[in-house]
Design an enzyme around this catalytic site. Sequence first.
Site, PDB file in Angstrom:
ATOM      1  N   LYS A  89       0.804  -1.230   0.000  1.00  0.00           N
ATOM      2  CA  LYS A  89       0.000   0.000   0.000  1.00  0.00           C
ATOM      3  C   LYS A  89       0.833   1.274   0.000  1.00  0.00           C
ATOM      4  O   LYS A  89       0.417   2.298  -0.524  1.00  0.00           O
ATOM      5  CB  LYS A  89      -0.942  -0.004   1.206  1.00  0.00           C
ATOM      6  CG  LYS A  89      -2.118  -0.965   1.024  1.00  0.00           C
ATOM      7  CD  LYS A  89      -3.187  -0.707   2.056  1.00  0.00           C
ATOM      8  CE  LYS A  89      -4.434  -1.526   1.768  1.00  0.00           C
ATOM      9  NZ  LYS A  89      -4.232  -2.971   2.091  1.00  0.00           N
ATOM     10  N   GLU A 111      -9.991   7.183   3.715  1.00  0.00           N
ATOM     11  CA  GLU A 111     -10.920   6.302   4.420  1.00  0.00           C
ATOM     12  C   GLU A 111     -10.162   5.010   4.677  1.00  0.00           C
ATOM     13  O   GLU A 111      -9.223   4.667   3.970  1.00  0.00           O
ATOM     14  CB  GLU A 111     -12.159   6.026   3.558  1.00  0.00           C
ATOM     15  CG  GLU A 111     -12.024   4.874   2.561  1.00  0.00           C
ATOM     16  CD  GLU A 111     -11.005   5.126   1.465  1.00  0.00           C
ATOM     17  OE1 GLU A 111     -10.749   6.285   1.140  1.00  0.00           O
ATOM     18  OE2 GLU A 111     -10.460   4.135   0.931  1.00  0.00           O
ATOM     19  N   SER A 377       1.613  -9.890  -0.969  1.00  0.00           N
ATOM     20  CA  SER A 377       1.284  -8.469  -0.801  1.00  0.00           C
ATOM     21  C   SER A 377       1.666  -7.889   0.553  1.00  0.00           C
ATOM     22  O   SER A 377       1.921  -6.692   0.663  1.00  0.00           O
ATOM     23  CB  SER A 377      -0.209  -8.257  -1.044  1.00  0.00           C
ATOM     24  OG  SER A 377      -0.984  -9.095  -0.207  1.00  0.00           O
TER      25      SER A 377
HETATM   26  C1  LIG Z   1      -5.069  -4.000   1.648  1.00  0.00           C
HETATM   27  C2  LIG Z   1      -4.378  -5.241   1.370  1.00  0.00           C
HETATM   28  C3  LIG Z   1      -4.755  -6.078   0.295  1.00  0.00           C
HETATM   29  C4  LIG Z   1      -5.965  -5.818  -0.557  1.00  0.00           C
HETATM   30  O1  LIG Z   1      -5.920  -4.647  -1.294  1.00  0.00           O
HETATM   31  P1  LIG Z   1      -5.714  -4.652  -2.875  1.00  0.00           P
HETATM   32  O2  LIG Z   1      -6.030  -3.254  -3.259  1.00  0.00           O
HETATM   33  O3  LIG Z   1      -6.657  -5.648  -3.450  1.00  0.00           O
HETATM   34  O4  LIG Z   1      -4.310  -5.016  -3.132  1.00  0.00           O
HETATM   35  C5  LIG Z   1      -3.991  -7.208   0.037  1.00  0.00           C
HETATM   36  N1  LIG Z   1      -2.931  -7.542   0.798  1.00  0.00           N
HETATM   37  C6  LIG Z   1      -2.541  -6.776   1.854  1.00  0.00           C
HETATM   38  C7  LIG Z   1      -1.371  -7.211   2.645  1.00  0.00           C
HETATM   39  C8  LIG Z   1      -3.246  -5.610   2.172  1.00  0.00           C
HETATM   40  O5  LIG Z   1      -2.858  -4.885   3.223  1.00  0.00           O
END
Ligand SMILES: *Cc1c(COP(=O)(O)O)cnc(C)c1O
Length: 394
Positions: A89, A111, A377
């Site tokens: 993010k 938000e 992610s």
């Molecule tokens: C917020 C988040 C997501 C989901 O958000 P996307 O916009 O779909 O990428 C996925 N993995 C992690 C670790 C997150 O913090």
Amino acid sequence: MNYKIDEKGFYGKFGGAYIPEMLHSNVMELQENYLAITQTEEFQTEFRSLLKHYTGRPSPLYWAKRLSEKYGTKIYLKREDLNHTGAHKINNTIGQILLAQKLGKTRIIAETGAGQHGVATATVCALMGLECIVYMGEVDIERQKPNVFRMKMLGAEVRPATSGSKTLKDATNEAIRDWINNPVDTFYIIGSVVGPHPYPDMVARFQSVISREMKEQLQEYEGRSNPDRIIACVGGGSNAAGAFYHYLDDEDVTLVAVEAGGEGIHSGRSAATSILGTEGIIHGSKTLLMQTKDGQIIEPHSISAGLDYPGIGPLHAHLITTGRAEVVSIEDGEAVNAAIELSRLEGIIPALESSHALAALDYLTLDKDESTIICLSGRGDKDLQTYMKYLNHE
Ligand SMILES: *Cc1c(COP(=O)(O)O)cnc(C)c1O
């Protein structure tokens, strides 16, 4: 087939900017300026420098040897979990705050649901010395105390949304109301590839650093830049958009979007938007969303807060309905098991969201000569409480 955005802000029939008239000038200001500013060499130099020295990029592409052996194929992990603040993010919030500065904005609003995007926004506001107000549902504030405290420690103000279900969609409504009332000095940082045009494209471009690095890094391992398959989890879809971006036109690369099946797709407690969703408008964008027959949003459920979203970014709605991307739905328990598996096999504790992407391996036919990249992610620190509870370890 064209997978990039068109001049009107659409991916095929999805996207656009369906906004109240009172937001028109705010959104137009962004539409007219975002490319002109972000494509300058000056902007790109600053952006890349912060990604390198502040975030710690490039994130490694790691050949997961023991995981590969287990599945009888070659698996690489794109380590977004190693970014500062623990997930992808931050790539987006750095990009948007630089744009806010160039537009002369002095006040940042956002938000947040679970608080991950709120923390990433509070982080870059502290970095730049800008005022930061994060809207969060009252119920979520109660559920997510560590992230609420993180935001406050970083100097942000957390404002509770007290209407409706007191969760993410209500926080979004409050943020939009604030933006309408403060059109001149305020920049609204959205956390995924959702919202009115240009947000989905803007966020995808900021996150596209993920696939740009993947191409170079796979080249080093294999002497080719394209894997056979890329797997990423999809909440709103920003890490997936980033991981897919530079491969969208490379049809030899299979794209796999993984969504949250919750307690079962048809259990009434899931977030399997692509399967349960129908066409509609959410957060100013035409896309697939979970709604009742009369158009009210259905509350989603997932064990992972980041996938607990009733819609899906318009890019992904387009990729899925055109068949460019495949979808796999993963249930809560399967995600937890995948998290344990990665922890034991590779010494990496993944975020619950990323664990959904890992669990998809069980549903795919993987050849031993093929290479798959999974977008990891985020890291699992924020989810330890949930893992403990699920595994009765409390
Ligand atoms: C917020 C988040 C997501 C989901 O958000 P996307 O916009 O779909 O990428 C996925 N993995 C992690 C670790 C997150 O913090």
